[in-house]
Design an enzyme around this catalytic site. Structure first.
Site, PDB file in Angstrom:
ATOM      1  N   LYS A  80       0.851  -1.193   0.000  1.00 37.99           N
ATOM      2  CA  LYS A  80       0.000   0.000   0.000  1.00 37.99           C
ATOM      3  C   LYS A  80       0.890   1.248   0.000  1.00 37.99           C
ATOM      4  CE  LYS A  80      -4.025   1.738   2.657  1.00 37.99           C
ATOM      5  NZ  LYS A  80      -4.911   1.420   3.818  1.00 37.99           N
ATOM      6  N   SER A 155      -9.839   1.495   2.959  1.00 34.05           N
ATOM      7  CA  SER A 155      -8.954   2.284   2.136  1.00 34.05           C
ATOM      8  C   SER A 155      -7.933   1.468   1.342  1.00 34.05           C
ATOM      9  CB  SER A 155      -8.196   3.288   3.018  1.00 34.05           C
ATOM     10  OG  SER A 155      -7.349   2.616   3.919  1.00 34.05           O
ATOM     11  N   SER A 179      -9.956  -1.122   7.049  1.00 28.40           N
ATOM     12  CA  SER A 179      -9.370  -0.797   5.748  1.00 28.40           C
ATOM     13  C   SER A 179      -8.653  -1.939   5.041  1.00 28.40           C
ATOM     14  CB  SER A 179      -8.406   0.381   5.878  1.00 28.40           C
ATOM     15  OG  SER A 179      -9.123   1.594   5.842  1.00 28.40           O
TER      16      SER A 179
END
Lengths: 502, 522
Positions: A80, A155, A179
Site C-alpha cells: 500500500k 482504504s 481498511s
C-alpha cells in the site's frame, strides 16, 4: 491465463525454491498481468518493474549459488502506498505527497525484502487511508475486478483489487477501522488485521496511531498466514509493538480445531443485517456446524448496531471510532504544513501561517480536511472531556465486552460488511453512510483485536460476500486455523473474478 | 513546619509597610510611597537541556555547535511514518533532578502531544508531559544573606523534546536547523514563592549548581542549556486594600544577567504603571501578558504572541507507552545521587569550620568536594587543605579554566603537603611552590621539597653559621641595632631577611629571629 498467476503465494514460493519456476519468470508473469489488466483496475499508484526484475534476478542468483532462500523468495507482491519505501514514491494517494520520496523503508517492507519477496509497486488508497472505497484517492479511484463499475472498498482498495485481479500474488494493506478487511470482503480475497502491536507500524504513514495496523491480503488463508508470519514480530523502532514471540502460523493450519466454539454477537445480527449477506453468513454458520463447531450466543452491548424506523443505522462503535481516529489524525497530519517536504503553495504569502494554510488547503482532499477539522474540534479545550475523553471510556467498554464474550467462545463470526460492493458515487455525497460500511470491522480496532475477512460466497450478482472471524489478543494462529477450516469445508477459496477467465 | 517558617518570613517582609522593597539583594531598592507595601510575587519556569548522549526519542547525537541538520534522522525530522522511542537515560536524569529537588516521582506517567504549528517543529506537535509530570511537589532551599535560607516550592518538573531552530541570517530566506529538535528538555516550574531579585537569581544559580552537580546538564548558558521564564507581579497594599498588578511572563532569558535585569525592571515598571492607574493596571483588568527582554536597553519589551490564542489540544501520544517508575528503579537512581551541594556546603562549614566562601567554592562541583573529604580521611587537617586549595588550587583552576579537582591534584599529595606544612617541615611559600609542581608532575611533596631544597632547616649550627655570616657582612646594621632608636627594628628585619635569603627560604623565620636575638645579645 499464465499458469504462474494461478498459483498461490505458498505454491509459487515452493515452485521457485524447487527451481521449477524462476523468480524472473514469476515476476515477468505478474508484470504482464499488470500490463494487461491494470488499465482496467487501476490498483497501482506506481509500479517498479525494473527494480522488481533486479530483485527477482538476485533471488535466482542466490538459488543458483545454493544459498538459503527466504520464505517468500521470488514471490511478486505489492504494498500500500502509505508504507514508506526508499524506492519509488510514497504518496498516500495525496496531492500533498505526490512527489515525496521517503528517506527510509518501513519495517514491514524491509521484512518482505529480507524474506525474498519481489516488490512490484505501491497500491492506491483513499487519501491517507481515510475512506472505504478509494474514491477519496487524490489521484483516481481503483475499480473492483468483479465489476469495474463498483468500488473495491477501502482504504486498502488498491491492495485488495491487485490481489483479486491477480496483479500481484499477495499484498500489504493497513487497517484503521476495517481498511484491510472491508476491501478484502468486497473484492473476494482474504484480509488480515493482526492484533494491535503484532506488526510494527514503523514506516506506516500514521492515520489513527492507536488503531492502525498493517496486515496482508491474499487469495487464501494459508497465504495470508504466511505473509503475516513474515511481517509480524517485535520492532524496537515501534514502542507499541508487542515483545511476544510470533508462533508458527502454518504448522497445523490444515488441522481443524477440535471443539471450536464460535460466538455470534447478537448485536451484529439485528435488522440492520439484511438480504444476501445475512443468508451467506447463515450458510457459513451451517458449514461450521457441520465440522462439529459449537455455536454460542454472545453479547457485545457497546458494539450494538441499531436501525430506526426511517432506516437510519447507528452504532456506538462508529461514533467512538470517529472521535478517536479524527483526533489522532488531526495531530498526525499536522506535519504536512508545506515547510519541510511535500506540497508548498506557489502563491506569494504574507506570513508563515498563510504558508501553512494555503499549502494544506491546496493539496488535501475534502475527506481529509473534514476529519482534521472534526478531530481538531474534539481535542479543543472545553470539548476534550465531552468528546475525546468520553470516547476513550466507550472504547474501554467496547473492549471489555469482547473480553467477556471470549470467556464463552474461541472466535466470533459476523459479516465483514453490511452489503456487497457498491457503485461509484453511490455514497460519496453522504459521508455518514460511507462510514457505516465499517460497522462490523471498527470495534476490533478500538479493542486492538485481530480479525480476518474470508470470502463466504458470491451474491446473485456475482459479487463477493465476506465474513469476518474475530479472536482475542494474539489469537492469529487460531483465526488462521478456523479460517482454513471453512475453506476446507466449504470449498470456497481463491475466488477468481470473471475478468480473469475472459 | 516548613510552611510555617515560610509564612513567617513572608509576613516579616510583607508587613513592614514603610520599608523600601529590596529588588536586587541589598544594593538595589525601589522607594515606595509612604503608605504602600509592595510585595513582588515571582514564579519561574526553567528549561534545562539534559546532557544525554543521544536525543530523547531517537538515536541521533545530542550535540551543540555542529553544521545545521547533521544530527538528524527520520524521527527527529518528523518524517511521515517515523515513530519515537523513549531514551531511558533522559528519564533517569530527570528523576535525579526531581529527587534532588525533594519531589515526588510519579509511579506512572505518560507522554502527551502539544499541538502547534511552527517551522522549527517538524511534526507540528511537541512530545511533552501535560497532566502527569514525572516529578512534582518539591522544594529547593536557597541561602539568603545573613545566614538564613528559604524554601522555594517546586510545583512540577516534566520532560519534553526541544524544538529545532529557525535560522534568520540566510540571504532572502529563513532556514531551519533541526540538530536541536528532540534534545531532551526538563521544564522545572516553581511556585510563585520568590519575592525579590536576589531570591530569583539565588534560585536560578542553585538550580544550575544542582544539575551540574548531578551531571545531568552542563548548564552552560552560552550554549542555551538553561533558559529562564520568570513571571512577575506585585501585591501592593495601600490604605488596607490589596492591589494585584498583571502577571508578566518574560520569555526566553538565557543569562543570569538578563534574568536579574528583567525581574528588577519589571518590578519597577509595574509599580510605576500601577501608581499612574491603581484601579486600571491590575491583574483583574489586564490578566497575564508575555514580554521579551531587550538586553541592550536592559528593558522588558512588548511581545506579540506567535499565535493569537493558544489551544495546544493536548492528548496522550498513542505512539509511546506510559512510563512506569518502579520503586526499585527510583531507589537505584536515588542511590546514585549522594550528598547534594548545599548540604555539603553546610557540612563543610560546620564539620570542617570552613568559611562560607571556602565552603561555597569547594562545593561548586562534586569531585572538588570529594577531594577535600578524601584528604581529611587521609588524616590531614581540613582547614589547612582548604587554604591550599583556595590559594593555589583555585588559581590553577582559573588559569586552566577548569574545576579544582580537574587541575590534577591528588588527594594523597594534598594530604601529605598539608601534613608537612602543619608539621613545620615547610613554610607557606614552599607549600605553594610544591603544590604547583606536584600538580604538574604527580610527584610526592616530600620528594619535591627534598629535591628543590624547600625543607625547613632545623639544624641550629647551620642557622648559626648563616647568622654569623650576616653579622659579619653587615656591621652597619648591627651597629644600628646596638644603638637602639628608630632604625633598630628595621635593621633587625633586614638581618633576618639576609639570613632567610642565605637559607633560600629553608630556615624557619621564627628560629632565625630567636637565634639572631640571642646572638646579638651575646
Amino acid at each position: 491465463m499464465n499458469p504462474i498467476i494461478e498459483k498461490s503465494v505458498t505454491e509459487l514460493a515452493a515452485a521457485i525454491a524447487d527451481g521449477q519456476i524462476s523468480a524472473v519468470e514469476a515476476t515477468q508473469a505478474y508484470l504482464d498481468a499488470i500490463e494487461a489488466r491494470e488499465p482496467e483496475i487501476a490498483a497501482y499508484n506506481e509500479t517498479c518493474g525494473d527494480l522488481a526484475m533486479q530483485q527477482a534476478q538476485a533471488v535466482d542468483a542466490k538459488r543458483q549459488a545454493g544459498q538459503t532462500l527466504g520464505p517468500l523468495a521470488g514471490v511478486p507482491v505489492a504494498v500500500k502506498d502509505n508504507l514508506c519505501t526508499e524506492f519509488g514514491h510514497t504518496t498516500c494517494s495525496s496531492a500533498y505527497l505526490k512527489n515525496f520520496k521517503a528517506p527510509y523503508t518501513a519495517t514491514v517492507v524491509a521484512k518482505l525484502q529480507q524474506a525474498g519477496a519481489v516488490i512490484l509497486g505501491k497500491t492506491n488508497l483513499d487519501e491517507f487511508a481515510m475512506g472505504s472505497s478509494t474514491e477519496n484517492s487524490g489521484f483516481a479511484p481503483t475499480k473492483n475486478p468483479w465489476d469495474t463499475s463498483r468500488v473495491p472498498g477501502g482504504s486498502s482498495g488498491g491492495s485488495a483489487a491487485a490481489v483479486a485481479g491477480r496483479l500481484c500474488a499477495g499484498s500489504l494493506g493497513s487497517d484503521t477501522g476495517g481498511s484491510i478487511r472491508q476491501p478484502a470482503g468486497l473484492c473476494g480475497v482474504v484480509g488480515v488485521k493482526p492484533t494491535y502491536g503484532r506488526v510494527s507500524r514503523y514506516g506506516l504513514v500514521a492515520f489513527g496511531s492507536s488503531l492502525d495496523q498493517i496486515g496482508p491480503l491474499a487469495t487464501n488463508v494459508t497465504d495470508a498466514a504466511l505473509l503475516t508470519s513474515v511481517i509480524a514480530g517485535h520492532d524496537e523502532r515501534d514502542s507499541t509493538s508487542l515483545p511476544n514471540p510470533v508462533g508458527d502460523y502454518l504448522a497445523d493450519i490444515d488441522t481443524p480445531i477440535d471443539g471450536l466454539r464460535i460466538g455470534l454477537p447478537r448485536e451484529f445480527y439485528t435488522e440492520a443485517l439484511g438480504g444476501e449477506t445475512r443468508e451467506a453468513i447463515a450458510a457459513a454458520i451451517e458449514t461450521y456446524k457441520a465440522t462439529g463447531a459449537e455455536i454460542v450466543d454472545v453479547s457485545l452491548p457497546h458494539s450494538r448496531i441499531d436501525i430506526d424506523a426511517a432506516g437510519n443505522i447507528s452504532s456506538f462503535a462508529v461514533a467512538c471510532y470517529y472521535i478517536v481516529c479524527t483526533a489522532e489524525c488531526s495531530s498526525n497530519l499536522a506535519r504536512f504544513d508545506g515547510v519541510h517536504y511535500g506540497h508548498r503553495t506557489a502563491e506569494k504569502v504574507d506570513d508563515i501561517i498563510e504558508l501553512f494554510s494555503r499549502s494544506r488547503d491546496e493539496s488535501l482532499g475534502d475527506e481529509v480536511k473534514r476529519r482534521i477539522m472534526l478531530g481538531t474540534y474534539t481535542l479543543s479545550s472545553g470539548y476534550y472531556d465531552a468528546y475525546y475523553n468520553k470516547a476513550l471510556k466507550v472504547r474501554r467498554l467496547i473492549a471489555d465486552d469482547f473480553t467477556a464474550a471470549f470467556e464463552k467462545c474461541d472466535v466470533l463470526l459476523c459479516p465483514t460488511t453490511p452489503t456487497t460492493a457498491f457503485k461509484f458515487g453511490e455514497k460519496t455525497d453522504n459521508p455518514l453512510e460511507m462510514y457505516l460500511s465499517d460497522i462490523y470491522t471498527i470495534s476490533l480496532n478500538l479493542a486492538g483485536l485481530p480479525g480476518i475477512s474470508i470470502p463466504a460466497g458470491l451474491s446473485k450478482d456475482n459479487l463477493p460476500i465476506g465474513m469476518q472471524l474475530i479472536g482475542p489478543v494474539l489469537s492469529e494462529k487460531t483465526l488462521f486455523r478456523a479460517g482454513r477450516m471453512f475453506e476446507l469445508a466449504s470449498g470456497i477459496s481463491r475466488l477468481a473474478p470473471p475478468m480473469l477467465k475472459a | 513546619m516548613v510552611a510555617q517558617v515560610c509564612n513567617l518570613w513572608l509576613l516579616v517582609v510583607g508587613g513592614t509597610g514603610l520599608q523600601p522593597v529590596a529588588v536586587g539583594g541589598t544594593n538595589e531598592k525601589i522607594m515606595t510611597d509612604n503608605n504602600d507595601n509592595v510585595l513582588p510575587i515571582i514564579g519561574m519556569e526553567i528549561h534545562v537541556e539534559l546532557a544525554t548522549k543521544t536525543k530523547i526519542f531517537c538515536r541521533c547525537l545530542n550535540r551543540f555547535g555542529d553544521p545545521p541538520n547533521t544530527h538528524t534522522c527520520p524521527v527527529c525530522l518528523g518524517m511521515p511514518g517515523s515513530l519515537p522511542v523513549m531514551n531511558k537515560k533522559a528519564v533517569e536524569y530527570s528523576m535525579k533532578v526531581g529527587l534532588a529537588l525533594n519531589c515526588t516521582i510519579a509511579g506512572r506517567t505518560k507522554w502527551d502531544r502539544k499541538n502547534y504549528y511552527y517551522p522549527d517543529l517538524p511534526k507540528a506537535y511537541q512530545i511533552s508531559q501535560y497532566d502527569m509530570p514525572l516529578a512534582s511537589d518539591g522544594y529547593l532551599e536557597i541561602p539568603l544573606e545573613g545566614d538564613t535560607t528559604k524554601k522555594l516550592r517546586v510545583l512540577r518538573a516534566h520532560l519534553e523534546e526541544d524544538a529545532g531552530k529557525n535560522v534568520h541570517d540566510l540571504p532572502g530566506c529563513t532556514g531551519v536547523d533541526l540538530n536541536r529538535a528532540g534534545v531532551p528538555l526538563l521544564e522545572i516550574v516553581s511556585q510563585p514563592d520568590m519575592n525579590s531579585v536576589a531570591e530569583v537569581t539565588g534560585y536560578a544559580r542553585a538550580m544550575q549548581r544542582i544539575v551540574r552537580w548531578l551531571g545531568v546538564s552542563e548548564a552552560n548558558m552560552q550554549m542555551g542549556h538553561m533558559r529562564f521564564e520568570p513571571n512577575i507581579n506585585l501585591h501592593i497594599t495601600r490604605d488596607g486594600k490589596i492591589y494585584k498588578t498583571p502577571i508578566i511572563e518574560v520569555k526566553n532569558l538565557n543569562s543570569f544577567r538578563s534574568l536579574e535585569g528583567a525581574v528588577a525592571f519589571e518590578i519597577r515598571r509595574q509599580y510605576e504603571l500601577w501608581q499612574d492607574d491603581p484601579d486600571g493596571f491590575t491583574l483583574e483588568k489586564l490578566g497575564k501578558q508575555n514580554r521579551g527582554y531587550d538586553v541592550d536597553r536592559e528593558q522588558t519589551v512588548f511581545q506579540r504572541d506567535k499565535e493569537e490564542a493558544h489551544d495546544y489540544r493536548y492528548f496522550p501520544d498513542p505512539d509511546l507507552m506510559p512510563v512506569v517508575v518502579s520503586s526499585d528503579w527510583r531507589d537505584r537512581v536515588a542511590g546514585e545521587i549522594g550528598e547534594l551541594p548545599l548540604a555539603r556546603r553546610e557540612r563543610f562549614m560546620t564539620e570542617y569550620k570552613l568559611t562560607f566562601e571556602e565552603a561555597d567554592s569547594l562545593t561548586m562541583d562534586g569531585p572538588t568536594g570529594d577531594l577535600l573529604d578524601a584528604v581529611v580521611e587521609a588524616g590531614a587537617e581540613a582547614k589547612r587543605c582548604s587554604k591550599l586549595l583556595m590559594s593555589r588550587g583555585l588559581a590553577l583552576a582559573n588559569e586552566k579554566n577548569c574545576t579544582i579537582a580537574m587541575t590534577g591534584i591528588k588527594a594523597w599529595q594534598l594530604a601529605d603537603l598539608a601534613k608537612m606544612q602543619d608539621g613545620g617541615d615547610i613554610n607557606a611559600t614552599a607549600a605553594a611552590k610544591i603544590f604547583d609542581k606536584m600538580t604538574a608532575t604527580g610527584d610526592s611533596p616530600a620528594d619535591i621539597a627534598q629535591a628543590d631544597g624547600l625543607l625547613i632547616v632545623k639544624d641550629d649550627s647551620q642557622i648559626e653559621k648563616w647568622i654569623d655570616d650576616a653579622i659579619a657582612a653587615n656591621p652597619q646594621a648591627v651597629a644600628e641595632i646596638a644603638q637602639g632608636g628608630k632604625k633598630q627594628k628595621k635593621s633587625f628585619s633586614f638581618l633576618v631577611g639576609q639570613v632567610m635569603q642565605a637559607s633560600r627560604g629553608a630556615a624557619a623565620p621564627a628560629d632565625v629571629q630567636k637565634q639572631l636575638t640571642q646572638k646579638l645579645a651575646e
